[in-house]
Design an enzyme around this catalytic site. Sequence first.
Site, PDB file in Angstrom:
ATOM      1  N   HIS A   1       0.824  -1.211   0.000  1.00  0.00           N
ATOM      2  CA  HIS A   1       0.000   0.000   0.000  1.00  0.00           C
ATOM      3  C   HIS A   1       0.859   1.263   0.000  1.00  0.00           C
ATOM      4  O   HIS A   1       0.356   2.372   0.172  1.00  0.00           O
ATOM      5  CB  HIS A   1      -0.906  -0.031   1.240  1.00  0.00           C
ATOM      6  CG  HIS A   1      -2.088   0.864   1.176  1.00  0.00           C
ATOM      7  ND1 HIS A   1      -2.266   1.929   2.035  1.00  0.00           N
ATOM      8  CD2 HIS A   1      -3.164   0.866   0.350  1.00  0.00           C
ATOM      9  CE1 HIS A   1      -3.403   2.539   1.756  1.00  0.00           C
ATOM     10  NE2 HIS A   1      -3.961   1.917   0.737  1.00  0.00           N
TER      11      HIS A   1
ATOM     12  N   LYS B   1       2.835   4.480  -1.059  1.00  0.00           N
ATOM     13  CA  LYS B   1       2.671   5.487  -2.112  1.00  0.00           C
ATOM     14  C   LYS B   1       3.799   6.511  -1.971  1.00  0.00           C
ATOM     15  O   LYS B   1       3.750   7.396  -1.110  1.00  0.00           O
ATOM     16  CB  LYS B   1       1.325   6.211  -1.989  1.00  0.00           C
ATOM     17  CG  LYS B   1       0.103   5.413  -2.449  1.00  0.00           C
ATOM     18  CD  LYS B   1      -0.244   4.312  -1.515  1.00  0.00           C
ATOM     19  CE  LYS B   1      -1.522   3.595  -1.856  1.00  0.00           C
ATOM     20  NZ  LYS B   1      -2.703   4.342  -1.498  1.00  0.00           N
TER      21      LYS B   1
ATOM     22  N   ASP C   1      14.412  12.109  -9.729  1.00  0.00           N
ATOM     23  CA  ASP C   1      15.759  12.601  -9.427  1.00  0.00           C
ATOM     24  C   ASP C   1      15.903  12.846  -7.928  1.00  0.00           C
ATOM     25  O   ASP C   1      15.792  11.916  -7.153  1.00  0.00           O
ATOM     26  CB  ASP C   1      16.085  13.837 -10.262  1.00  0.00           C
ATOM     27  CG  ASP C   1      16.520  13.464 -11.684  1.00  0.00           C
ATOM     28  OD1 ASP C   1      16.772  12.269 -11.929  1.00  0.00           O
ATOM     29  OD2 ASP C   1      16.594  14.355 -12.547  1.00  0.00           O
TER      30      ASP C   1
END
Length: 601
Positions: free
Chosen positions: A263, A265, A270
Amino acid sequence: NVAIIISPVDPLPAQLCDPPLLITRPWLSSIRSLSRISIVDFSVAFVITLVALGISMAAVPALRSSATRALYGGARLISVIRKTQRITTPPTVRRNMSTSTNRPEYKVFHNSYMNGVFSELSSRGPAFQVNADEIEFLRVPDDFYTQLKKGILSSKKRVVLASLYLGHGEKEHELVAAIADACVRSPDLKVTILLDGLRGTRWVYKTKSKSPESKTSSADILAPLIHRFPSQIRVHLFHTPNLRGVLKAVLPQRINETLGVSHIKTYITDDSLLMSGANLSTDYFTDRQDRYVWLHNSPTIADFFHSIVDTVGTFSYLLQANGDLTLPSDSADPTKDSGKFKELAASKVAELIKPHTFFAQATSSHPNQHNYNDPNFLQKGKNDPKAVMNPSLTWVFPTIQMGTFNIRQDEEATSRVLTSTNPGTTLYITSPYFNLTNAYVKLLLASRGVVDIICASPKANGFFGAAGLAGGITDCYTFVEKLFYEKVVKGGHRSRILLSEYTRERWTFHAKGLWLTPPNELEPAITAIGSPNFGGRSVEKDLEAQMILLTENPPLRARLQQERTFLWTPSERVNEDLFEREDRKVPRAIQMFCRIFGNFL
């Protein structure tokens, strides 16, 4: 009008079933030996099927009585299993959450309260100094999408994308095209993508006709990209070790994801890090409100979250150009040797959690000897924050939660923040799928400051109007919300603990995290942002990551206040009358389902 009930130890009272079908422990033991699964695996598979049948029966008035009996049987079975079966877990990296008299006391802020929180969090993992001027809180989904696409197109060294899944809409294909353009423009660019294996390979239909040729999945969309850039792109698909044996054979797609997913995120381009709770899907780019913090020109903290993704990738499936999935040679199979897999994963992730380790602020122009592809960069941290300090007065603590592997750093850090709600403090919490763990609820009820919580109203819940069993999920959250509110009222906390619902028309709500205002101050100085929902799934089943930010920088604190106010603006306070409305009445079958399977929501 028959209820079928399994009890591995003793039969239920005769009045509960008419007639009962009792399957005793010797028979169950035979099943276990034949299929090489645990009693828990078999029971969960059976009970999930039983409950699904029960909810379906509840839709027919004449069968509601039997549905309730079926659900009661499931509840009884779970209770018996919990008493008779002890689940083994790999060695824990959990540390004592009580305040230790031997804990170092650091003085990096002017405020003693902030120093106390900093010292507590330092005992649970590394800390990274960041430049407050380089931190920006984005407002709406379009800002998230625009920044993400812009970052990908301008990247020359790395792109790291960790999400539950990749959608199949036009905007998602634009992101894939942006990755391809960036790879062509910069041959040295390395792209790493981490998705959940179950969600990322779940077939969905691009058209309402549901024709076979319209089937697609995240893996299906990304495979051609790997074929085109085999040396530049890696796609990892994590598979939970909780789904194996009979469970893997019988649980259908979607339902099998309740046993655990990746889960996380986090989005890196860069030397910039974009943390959010949003997935890579059209609704998260258009009308699903989330939180988004962009730390640009911050290579050191970006390196750390890159290392989280890379570490999970070492024990995840690798997507091939032809769509096949292969495991790394040094990884155990999560579906065949879950015990070894858990031990291996736990040991690797634990290497990232180094208490009392502090990293200086680094920028792209002054990298301070930090390099994103240096596997030993974590060894370069200092053991004293004063050795890396400058006047920015802003620190970030990354936290990881992987309950399946007994990695509970985020749970411990969050608990410490919740216990810091002293008189005069204000704690704000946002949780779209409101289902706090019992431990978190107890901490909030025992706190002494003001607590202001916002969650999604039924219409702002992403499951509102869903077909099939998923359509009852919004009722589940309404029931859980009501139970929490009743505890607040019963405990005499109604004036101190406030509850609101996000109610923006045609928008759904997915923001999660917290803000904490120190005693007798007006603006937040602490925030947590990332993927955790503060519920049972986040704590026990899913892979989660977030960052806890501490600052005394006035402009940054003002931005935190603006972000928090923006999210609360389209909301309504919850009171007793709300749950008396006809549209908030929850069927008894769903209430029973929530009591049994609340941790799977």
